[in-house]
Structure formats: C-alpha cells, structure tokens
Design a protein around this motif. Sequence first.
Motif, PDB file in Angstrom:
ATOM      1  N   ASP A  24      44.499 -27.571  -8.553  1.00  9.04           N
ATOM      2  CA  ASP A  24      45.917 -27.876  -8.417  1.00  9.04           C
ATOM      3  C   ASP A  24      46.330 -27.855  -6.958  1.00  9.04           C
ATOM      4  O   ASP A  24      45.983 -26.936  -6.203  1.00  9.04           O
ATOM      5  CB  ASP A  24      46.758 -26.871  -9.198  1.00  9.04           C
ATOM      6  N   THR A  25      47.085 -28.875  -6.559  1.00  7.79           N
ATOM      7  CA  THR A  25      47.486 -29.013  -5.166  1.00  7.79           C
ATOM      8  C   THR A  25      49.003 -28.992  -4.991  1.00  7.79           C
ATOM      9  O   THR A  25      49.542 -29.538  -4.038  1.00  7.79           O
ATOM     10  CB  THR A  25      46.871 -30.296  -4.545  1.00  7.79           C
ATOM     11  N   LYS A  48      49.880 -17.078  -8.109  1.00 10.53           N
ATOM     12  CA  LYS A  48      49.586 -16.047  -9.110  1.00 10.53           C
ATOM     13  C   LYS A  48      49.862 -16.555 -10.521  1.00 10.53           C
ATOM     14  O   LYS A  48      49.136 -16.252 -11.467  1.00 10.53           O
ATOM     15  CB  LYS A  48      50.405 -14.784  -8.811  1.00 10.53           C
ATOM     16  N   LYS A  49      50.918 -17.347 -10.677  1.00  8.70           N
ATOM     17  CA  LYS A  49      51.229 -17.910 -11.992  1.00  8.70           C
ATOM     18  C   LYS A  49      50.183 -18.950 -12.397  1.00  8.70           C
ATOM     19  O   LYS A  49      49.786 -19.036 -13.567  1.00  8.70           O
ATOM     20  CB  LYS A  49      52.632 -18.515 -11.975  1.00  8.70           C
ATOM     21  N   LEU A  50      49.721 -19.758 -11.431  1.00  7.11           N
ATOM     22  CA  LEU A  50      48.634 -20.695 -11.708  1.00  7.11           C
ATOM     23  C   LEU A  50      47.367 -19.953 -12.120  1.00  7.11           C
ATOM     24  O   LEU A  50      46.617 -20.395 -12.995  1.00  7.11           O
ATOM     25  CB  LEU A  50      48.347 -21.560 -10.480  1.00  7.11           C
ATOM     26  N   ASP A  51      47.131 -18.819 -11.486  1.00  2.00           N
ATOM     27  CA  ASP A  51      45.964 -18.008 -11.832  1.00  2.00           C
ATOM     28  C   ASP A  51      46.106 -17.443 -13.241  1.00  2.00           C
ATOM     29  O   ASP A  51      45.128 -17.391 -14.000  1.00  2.00           O
ATOM     30  CB  ASP A  51      45.815 -16.871 -10.812  1.00  2.00           C
ATOM     31  N   GLU A  52      47.314 -17.042 -13.595  1.00  2.00           N
ATOM     32  CA  GLU A  52      47.576 -16.574 -14.960  1.00  2.00           C
ATOM     33  C   GLU A  52      47.344 -17.706 -15.961  1.00  2.00           C
ATOM     34  O   GLU A  52      46.872 -17.479 -17.082  1.00  2.00           O
ATOM     35  CB  GLU A  52      49.011 -16.058 -15.066  1.00  2.00           C
ATOM     36  N   PHE A  53      47.674 -18.909 -15.565  1.00  4.49           N
ATOM     37  CA  PHE A  53      47.441 -20.107 -16.377  1.00  4.49           C
ATOM     38  C   PHE A  53      45.942 -20.370 -16.555  1.00  4.49           C
ATOM     39  O   PHE A  53      45.528 -21.073 -17.448  1.00  4.49           O
ATOM     40  CB  PHE A  53      48.123 -21.293 -15.693  1.00  4.49           C
ATOM     41  N   ARG A  54      45.147 -19.755 -15.660  1.00 10.42           N
ATOM     42  CA  ARG A  54      43.679 -19.869 -15.648  1.00 10.42           C
ATOM     43  C   ARG A  54      43.201 -21.173 -15.017  1.00 10.42           C
ATOM     44  O   ARG A  54      42.181 -21.751 -15.418  1.00 10.42           O
ATOM     45  CB  ARG A  54      43.082 -19.714 -17.058  1.00 10.42           C
ATOM     46  N   ILE A  55      43.952 -21.632 -14.024  1.00 13.02           N
ATOM     47  CA  ILE A  55      43.531 -22.821 -13.297  1.00 13.02           C
ATOM     48  C   ILE A  55      42.205 -22.531 -12.597  1.00 13.02           C
ATOM     49  O   ILE A  55      41.925 -21.389 -12.222  1.00 13.02           O
ATOM     50  CB  ILE A  55      44.616 -23.250 -12.276  1.00 13.02           C
ATOM     51  N   GLN A  57      40.839 -24.031  -9.642  1.00 13.64           N
ATOM     52  CA  GLN A  57      40.915 -23.978  -8.182  1.00 13.64           C
ATOM     53  C   GLN A  57      42.349 -24.257  -7.750  1.00 13.64           C
ATOM     54  O   GLN A  57      43.057 -25.030  -8.404  1.00 13.64           O
ATOM     55  CB  GLN A  57      39.985 -25.016  -7.543  1.00 13.64           C
ATOM     56  N   ILE A  58      42.755 -23.638  -6.637  1.00 14.87           N
ATOM     57  CA  ILE A  58      44.096 -23.873  -6.093  1.00 14.87           C
ATOM     58  C   ILE A  58      43.959 -24.279  -4.626  1.00 14.87           C
ATOM     59  O   ILE A  58      43.377 -23.542  -3.824  1.00 14.87           O
ATOM     60  CB  ILE A  58      44.981 -22.609  -6.171  1.00 14.87           C
ATOM     61  N   GLU A  59      44.482 -25.446  -4.304  1.00 13.38           N
ATOM     62  CA  GLU A  59      44.554 -25.867  -2.904  1.00 13.38           C
ATOM     63  C   GLU A  59      45.881 -25.326  -2.358  1.00 13.38           C
ATOM     64  O   GLU A  59      46.949 -25.826  -2.693  1.00 13.38           O
ATOM     65  CB  GLU A  59      44.496 -27.389  -2.790  1.00 13.38           C
ATOM     66  N   VAL A  60      45.808 -24.283  -1.542  1.00  6.85           N
ATOM     67  CA  VAL A  60      47.010 -23.497  -1.240  1.00  6.85           C
ATOM     68  C   VAL A  60      47.746 -23.915   0.027  1.00  6.85           C
ATOM     69  O   VAL A  60      48.860 -23.441   0.274  1.00  6.85           O
ATOM     70  CB  VAL A  60      46.677 -21.989  -1.167  1.00  6.85           C
ATOM     71  N   ASP A  84      39.364 -20.190  -7.505  1.00  5.89           N
ATOM     72  CA  ASP A  84      38.877 -20.429  -6.148  1.00  5.89           C
ATOM     73  C   ASP A  84      40.052 -20.889  -5.288  1.00  5.89           C
ATOM     74  O   ASP A  84      40.866 -21.712  -5.720  1.00  5.89           O
ATOM     75  CB  ASP A  84      37.801 -21.521  -6.141  1.00  5.89           C
ATOM     76  N   VAL A  85      40.116 -20.366  -4.090  1.00  7.97           N
ATOM     77  CA  VAL A  85      41.193 -20.717  -3.160  1.00  7.97           C
ATOM     78  C   VAL A  85      40.653 -21.703  -2.125  1.00  7.97           C
ATOM     79  O   VAL A  85      39.732 -21.383  -1.366  1.00  7.97           O
ATOM     80  CB  VAL A  85      41.767 -19.468  -2.469  1.00  7.97           C
ATOM     81  N   LEU A  86      41.237 -22.896  -2.110  1.00  9.31           N
ATOM     82  CA  LEU A  86      40.836 -23.951  -1.177  1.00  9.31           C
ATOM     83  C   LEU A  86      41.987 -24.263  -0.235  1.00  9.31           C
ATOM     84  O   LEU A  86      43.146 -23.974  -0.519  1.00  9.31           O
ATOM     85  CB  LEU A  86      40.456 -25.227  -1.931  1.00  9.31           C
ATOM     86  N   CYS A  87      41.658 -24.869   0.890  1.00 12.33           N
ATOM     87  CA  CYS A  87      42.708 -25.372   1.783  1.00 12.33           C
ATOM     88  C   CYS A  87      42.270 -26.712   2.366  1.00 12.33           C
ATOM     89  O   CYS A  87      41.104 -27.086   2.280  1.00 12.33           O
ATOM     90  CB  CYS A  87      43.028 -24.364   2.891  1.00 12.33           C
TER      91      CYS A  87
END
Length: 391
Positions: A24-25, A48-55, A57-60, A84-87
């Motif tokens: 998610d970006t 944190k909410k995306l993580d709760e959603f169980r996404i 990877q997150i492009e932060v 996973d945290v991406l940028c």
Amino acid sequence: MQYYTSPFNKEIELKFPKKITIYDTTLRDGEQTPGVCLDKQEKLEIAKKLDEFRIHQIEVGFPIVSKHEKDTVSTIAHEGLNADVLCLARTKISDINAALDCDVDGIITFMGTSDLHLEHKMHITRQEALNTCMKSIEYAKDHGLFVAFSAEDATRTDLDYLKRMYKKAESYGVDRVHVADTTGAITPQGMTFLIKELRKEINTNIALHCHNDFGLAVTNSIAGLLAGANDVSTTINGIGERAGNASLEELVMSLKLLYGKDLGFKTKIIKELSEMVSKDTGLEVPYNKPVVGKNIFRHESGIHVDAVIEEPLTYEPYLPELVGQKRQLVLGKHSGCRAVKAKLDDCGYNVTKDQLCKIVKRVKEKREEGQYINDDVFKDIIRNIDEPIDP
C-alpha cells in the motif's frame, strides 16, 4: 450467507499466482494528492491501522524530500510492524543512503523509461538510463535492502527496451520489477499482453502500479495478476495524483468475493481505515464510492426496501458487516409502507393502517419539499398526524 455473487463467475477458469503481495502506497503516492500533507502522527496511525489490516508491505514515504519526511519514515520503520516497511528512492546514491539511515526493509527505486520521459524530463539516452538504474540497484543490494525497480511510464515504453531494462535488473539481483501505468493509459487487454510478454523474458516478481485516469486501475491490476504478475500497489480510498491509484478496498473485496482469492486481510476494519484516511487528508469519500461510500448500504426505493427487509442479499452483493459498514433504510419520496413501518417499529410507535398511510404520504411530501427525513423530521410528522399515535 454473507455474500452472493454471480454464479457465472465460476464458469471461467482463471489462474492467479499462488502468492499475491499487496503493497500500500497511501502514505507516499497517496500523499502526492494535490493539497494533502500528512504529519508524522497521522502517518504513524495509518501505518499501524494498515498493519492491523494485515497488509503485506507499506510504502511509507520518500525520505530524501525533507528532514521531517525522513524522520517520519524512520519512526515508522522502528515501530515494529509486521508489514515490511518500504520507501521511495530515486536512482541516486544519496536517496538510497537516506533510506538506509531510516532502517527500512527495502526501497522502490524508479526512473522514467518511456522516450517521452527520457527526452522531455531527464534529457538522457536509453543507455544512460539503464546504466544509472543498474548502479543504483547494485548499490542498494550490496547494502542488504529489498529492492524493487519501477519503470515509470512503463505502459508507454518501447517493449524491447522495457524487457532489456527488466532483464538487466534481474541479473543485478533485483527482488521485484514494477510496471507503472503512470497515466492510466493502458487497457486490461493491453496489460494482459504486456505482462505475458514480460513473463517470456523474466522470472522475478512483477508488480503493478496502476493509476485511475480512465477508471481502470483495479481492473488493470486484476488483469495483470491473471496474466502472470504477482504484486499490486494500492491506496486507501483510491487517493493519489489526478484520478488516484488502484483502490485498496475495491481490489481486496473484488479478489475475495468475485474471484475467490482471499488474501487473509481483516476486512472488517476497511471502513475504519477509509474514515481515518479521509479525516487526515481532508478528502471526502464520494457517497457512491464502492465498498466504503455512505450510500453503498443505504436503501430508499420502496421496492428495494421491501426485499431488503426480507433478504438483504436481494439488493446487496455482500453484507455490510464484512467491511465494517451498517445497513440504513432511508425515508424519502420513493419510500413505501414497509419501510415507514420498519422505522416506526424502531422508534417504538404502534400505528393503524390508516395512520401508516398518512405518515407515508407526508414523508413523500416533506422530501419533495426539500427536507431530508432525519429522526427529528420523522417524529415531527408523527406528532402532526390528525389522530393520536400510541408510543
């Protein structure tokens, strides 16, 4: 029964990849929506909410943009999320070093590959672009990062050159290549062709980053997955530049209910996620927005309401609770006796048939006069009926 979709969906044999990754970006490309600027706390809460959603990877963010952005990316990277945290990083050593300073799990590095971008944006040759990209991929891999390479404007890039770029990236150990439909200019059929062509040449994971300029971002993403891609980029509420990106909620629910591809997400918090992003960005969700719009589970038409009261799936493809929504029966000019009776029951009123007819008539009149029939207006109608009504 929680949902009921067309049985004809099952008549077509479709082959999805065994594993699909959604990255998610919202916090990066979504924040590039004109007028949107998220602070650190807002980004952290959404992550944190995306993580709760169980996404997955997150492009932060894009740490080279500013000191504040770098601090925000670093904070999220050290939050201990399961995702996973991406940028984002340009094909520049300085950008990659900024990402390393933040301690992210990986980067998405990008360069325009279409002749349009090479000539008018970067003013470099195809070979110069290829050399720059490979040096960056090599540097990032040498420093232990997950590396995704995104060919910006890939869907308007010369096919042979695109294949050459991706094959070279694969030989340099890239973990994933991204097909960016930067202006939403490809059709689902075009995406199918492109991914199948790329699959002839490369074995590494292929991700899809689709923009929604023609309203096809989700459709193109699904077409790409069926053609051999593995991963998809999304944003909450489909926000992003111009018409936005592929909508997280639309993609996830389409895959789950229409295609039978459940990725294990906690869909009951979709509405909560949507409202959080809407509040933080100041971007109102259209009432008719699929999955999360206010009108998606609201019914006014008398014919519809009669059926929904008996069996909700007559006019809903799935129950609202699946995405954290609630059903609402709205009173208006199209309302019939059954809808008004249901509302009276909710309010605790007992009425005769004659009283019910009078109330229905007045509800229609009030709405056509321009009044929205909220609880106060409805109770006022009841109070002004000629004969007394027993509470």
